[in-house]
Design a protein around this motif. Structure first.
Motif, short mmCIF file in Angstrom:
data_model
loop_
_atom_site.label_atom_id
_atom_site.label_comp_id
_atom_site.label_asym_id
_atom_site.label_seq_id
_atom_site.Cartn_x
_atom_site.Cartn_y
_atom_site.Cartn_z
N LYS A 43 0.82 -1.21 0.00
CA LYS A 43 0.00 0.00 0.00
C LYS A 43 0.86 1.26 0.00
O LYS A 43 0.65 2.17 -0.80
N SER A 44 1.84 1.30 0.90
CA SER A 44 2.70 2.49 0.96
C SER A 44 3.48 2.64 -0.33
O SER A 44 3.65 3.74 -0.84
N THR A 45 3.96 1.51 -0.83
CA THR A 45 4.71 1.55 -2.09
C THR A 45 3.85 2.18 -3.19
O THR A 45 4.32 3.03 -3.94
N MET A 171 -2.59 10.04 1.67
CA MET A 171 -2.44 9.95 3.12
C MET A 171 -2.08 8.52 3.49
O MET A 171 -2.83 7.59 3.20
N ASP A 172 -0.91 8.34 4.11
CA ASP A 172 -0.45 7.00 4.48
C ASP A 172 -0.71 6.77 5.97
O ASP A 172 0.05 7.22 6.81
N GLU A 173 -1.77 6.08 6.29
CA GLU A 173 -2.15 5.81 7.68
C GLU A 173 -2.04 7.07 8.53
O GLU A 173 -1.30 7.09 9.51
N PRO A 174 -2.76 8.12 8.19
CA PRO A 174 -2.56 9.40 8.86
C PRO A 174 -2.98 9.38 10.32
O PRO A 174 -2.61 10.27 11.07
MG MG Z 1 2.80 1.27 4.89
#
Ligand code: MG
Ligand code: ATP
Lengths: 252, 284, 277
Positions: A43-45, A171-174
């Motif tokens: 997901k982050s990638t 937004m990455d796990e904000p």
């Molecule tokens: Mg991640």
């Protein structure tokens, strides 16, 4: 209508290790898209390739195309700083600069050459209002940003991202490092920003995804398993791997 | 990184240019020393002459052995004196000083690392040389005096490194050891020192490098005698002090100056080896 | 003493011994030097004072810092911000830097002497000394800057890049401001180290004070003065003068270190960074 972001056949490798495999996915203008999936599924990638932040890392290789409007952001003549002004990002842990609140929000506009104090003040106030932080920090804009609480810091980071007036907000796990109250505030904020910005948000909190997103995409092992309206994903998933994940039969 | 932004091109080039210039300075340093050393290396029976024990430029004898021996003796003396004391300082700082006082002591130590070497040399002339003359014998100007002066000089650096090494030992390890019934001494010997060993060795190497390279403090008290020293109480010379005293006596181009270049290259090589050793040990 | 704490007792004894050594050094320096330390001594030239030596020390240190601070910062930025971490070029530059930093200053001075005096026919002068000091200080400055920049968390860099900043803008507007305290403290350490340099300067700037001050003329510094009058001087009874010069130098160094520490705290020195290597 043309989608805001059109990702086609996107694959990403770290050194030889594939992290994303042939992902094809569109994001509509003004919607909130939630990305869910077990830890390490990419997901982050995925998020970091959308503003080409991934290429700052060593040994990352990307193939496929990412259309932002009608611009292919992967093309080498495209200036990466221009992309990142159009695609803002908020990180998992709040990361304000060790400057004042004002200087944090004014950072992006200043990069673009805005120097007039009046204009800057207007942008800062407007961004802080949008990020629902204005009432808490008005009159304290010269205070160091690091003195704010974690939740306030994260909203400051959102204000900082909004100040450059991006079209897309990643937004990455904000809310991953925030308490429930701050989490609720951020969720409310995302709701308020819907329609105005196109938002792609990674979350591990399934209920959060259900609460605030229009559509949800489920990733597994670097591949997109399915994407659809949030209500449908949560009530009638097409793929039984999605169902297994939602009912908690995967490690997450 | 694959496609740097347009605004990054000039700064990147400038910074790269500076780094290139830095490398070039390094290359020029070595090259100029090598160029200076070249005629000597090409001379007949160069190796035998250089390794020899006789330094007599008037007769063309350029044995560097006296200086290698002098350097080794002075450096070893300094380490033998300074290492136990520095360990003592470090153990005391880590175990017997509260967190509040520790910051202050570390600052004082940092200031002491900046005391100029001439001041140690001055003190050596003032106190150490007379003391050696009175209690050990000989003229006082000696390898021993140089070793003592040097020991005090590298003490703050060694202490700082050792204290840092010991303070990185996790508390859980120490408590674990104590919980098994180890006395504080046993914990120190069997847990803390082994755990900190790589960092301790790293500090030792830094101290060693400082001692090897010191010129002024040693030159002022070592006596400058160019024969192989008879003992610690005898005067002698080191590689650095000999370069210092002879480099203006023998102008560039003479055989005497070429030998100094060789000694300089020797020291540079030693430093490179030390750097690589520290890197290998420090990263364990 | 508690049983099983003998080593701690021994350590304390050794520590006291070490402290005693420094008390001896600094104490005897102060005892011999302080009585001579008058305003006249600090400002006069010739046989009665060290005015020119103070001036030369300040000039040499200033030129050297003006040259090496930007150069050191640039090399550190290139290594830490533009090159890939752990790449071969970064490691090779690090080896070069560490080797040059620990190299005896007299060895560096020997090479500078050959190049500047031998090849370029520069006179033994303040400028030749400044060149030598710059070569000596450049690797030290790179080390200081490398340590300070790498203590800045990567999350700052990412935040800046994600806002559309170039690497250069990120360095100038975020990384360097965040590292400023540590940088300033490192610059203080470098200054202290330079002010104490003697061997390299004796051979490059000489031991004389010229009548007509010029950058192309010789220029004895404080540290060199101590060595010269204590070992080469023919007039006897100048021990005290050497000591007074030493006290002056120590006061200068302490003030520089204290000031840089104060200013660094003003800019929020982060822990970490330069650690006395
Ligand atoms: Mg991640
Ligand atoms: N810098 C990197 N170098 C090598 N491999 C990496 C790197 N970053 C991520 N990976 C790998 O790529 C895969 C995807 O990682 P990614 O961070 O995108 O997962 P994620 O879905 O965001 O996980 P999480 O929910 O834990 O944040 C993982 O297997 C991870 O180990």
């Amino acid at each position: 209508m043309e989608p805001k972001l059109r990702v086609e056949n996107l694959s990403v490798w770290y050194q030889r290790q594939p992290a994303l495999k042939h992902v094809t996915l569109s994001v509509e203008e003004g919607e909130v898209l939630a990305l869910i999936g077990p830890s390490g599924c990419g997901k982050s990638t995925f998020l970091r390739t959308l503003n080409r932040l991934s290429e700052e890392q060593v040994g990352v290789r990307v193939s496929g195309s990412i259309m932002l409007g009608d611009l292919d952001i992967q093309e080498s003549h495209v200036d990466v700083t221009q992309i990142r002004r159009r695609v803002g990002m908020v990180f998992q842990a709040p990361n304000p600069f060790p400057f004042s609140i004002f200087d944090n929000v004014a950072y992006g506009p200043r990069l673009q050459g805005v120097a007039d104090p009046g204009t800057l003040r207007k942008i800062v106030e407007q961004s802080l209002r949008q990020a629902a932080l204005w009432d808490e920090v008005r009159g304290k804009l010269r205070r160091p940003a690091l003195a704010l609480s974690g939740g306030q810091q994260q909203r400051l980071c959102i204000a900082r991202a909004l100040a450059v007036n991006p079209e897309v907000l990643l937004m990455d796990e904000p809310t991953a490092s925030l308490d429930p109250l701050s989490t609720a505030k951020i969720e409310e904020l995302v709701g308020a920003l819907r329609g105005q910005y196109t938002i792609v948000m990674v979350t591990h909190n399934l209920r959060q995804a259900a609460r605030i997103s229009d559509r949800t995409a489920f990733f597994l092992d670097g591949a997109l398993v399915e994407v659809g309206p949030t209500r449908q994903i949560f009530t009638a998933p097409q793929d039984n791997r999605t169902e297994q994940y939602l009912t908690g039969r995967f490690e997450s | 990184m694959s496609t740097p932004s347009v605004t990054d091109r000039m700064p990147r080039r400038t910074a790269g240019l500076a780094a290139g210039l830095f490398a070039l300075v390094g290359i020029i340093l070595v090259a100029s020393l090598a160029a200076g050393a070249w005629p000597m290396l090409g001379a007949p029976r160069a190796a035998a002459n250089l390794i020899g024990a006789v330094w007599d430029p008037l007769r063309g004898r350029y044995g560097v052995a006296p200086f290698v021996v002098g350097t080794a003796a002075v450096t070893l003396t300094a380490l033998v004196i300074a290492v136990p004391i520095a360990l003592g300082v470090a153990v005391s700082i880590v175990h017997q000083v509260g967190a509040l006082g520790r910051g202050g002591i570390l600052r004082v130590l940092t200031v002491l690392t900046a005391v100029p070497s001439v001041i140690f040399g001055w003190w050596g002339l003032q106190m150490v040389v007379p003391w050696v003359r009175a209690h050990v014998g000989g003229p006082g100007f000696s390898l021993l005096a140089a070793g003592i002066v040097l020991a005090l000089m590298i003490l703050p650096t060694l202490s700082l490194f050792f204290a840092q090494a010991l303070s990185k030992v996790p508390n859980t390890l120490k408590e674990g050891s104590a919980a098994l019934g180890a006395t504080p001494d046993q914990t120190l010997l069997r847990v803390e020192l082994p755990f900190a060993m790589p960092a301790l060795v790293n500090g030792l190497v830094v101290g060693l490098a400082r001692a090897l390279g010191e010129t002024m403090a040693v030159q002022m008290v070592v006596g400058g005698q160019t024969a192989i020293p008879a003992g610690l109480a005898a005067p002698g010379a080191t590689l650095t002090t000999q370069i210092f005293t002879d480099m203006t006596a023998f102008p560039p181009g003479t055989a005497g100056h070429a030998v100094l270049d060789i000694m300089a290259l020797l020291l540079l090589a030693a430093m490179y080896v030390l750097v690589r050793t520290a890197e290998r040990w420090g990263s364990r | 003493m508690v049983r099983g704490r003998r080593l701690f007792g021994l350590s304390a004894v050794l520590a006291v011994l070490g402290m005693a050594g420094f008390v001896l050094v600094l104490g005897s320096l102060l005892k011999s030097g302080l009585p001579l330390l008058t305003w006249r001594f600090l400002t006069s030239s010739g046989n009665v004072g060290i005015g020119p030596e103070i001036l030369n020390t300040v000039v040499l240190c200033s030129i050297t810092m003006i040259v090496t601070v930007p150069l050191g910062l640039l090399v550190a930025v290139y290594q830490g911000e533009y090159l890939r971490r752990q790449s071969r070029r970064v490691r090779e530059l690090d080896h070069l830097r560490a080797t040059l930093m620990s190299a005896p200053t007299i060895v560096l001075a020997l090479a500078v002497y050959r190049v500047a005096v031998g090849w370029w026919h520069w006179p033994v002068s303040l400028l030749t000394g400044a060149l030598a000091l710059s070569v000596i200080n450049w690797p030290f400055m790179v080390t200081v800057c490398r340590a300070a920049l790498s203590a800045v968390p990567d999350s700052y860099r990412e935040a800046s890049l994600a806002l559309g900043a170039s690497r250069f803008e990120t360095v100038v507007r975020v990384v360097i401001p965040a590292a400023l305290g540590t940088l300033i403290e490192g610059i203080g350490m470098a200054l202290a180290r330079l002010a104490g340099e003697s061997a390299a300067l004796i051979v490059t700037t000489g031991v004389n004070v010229s009548q007509h001050w010029s950058l192309w003329g010789p220029g004895e510094t404080l540290a060199v003065h101590i060595w010269y009058i204590r070992t080469e001087g023919v007039v006897s009874g100048r021990d005290a003068e050497a000591a007074a010069t030493g006290v002056t130098l120590m006061i200068g160094i302490s003030v520089v270190l204290w000031l840089s520490n104060r200013v660094a705290q003003l800019f929020g020195r982060s822990e970490g960074g330069y650690d006395g290597t």
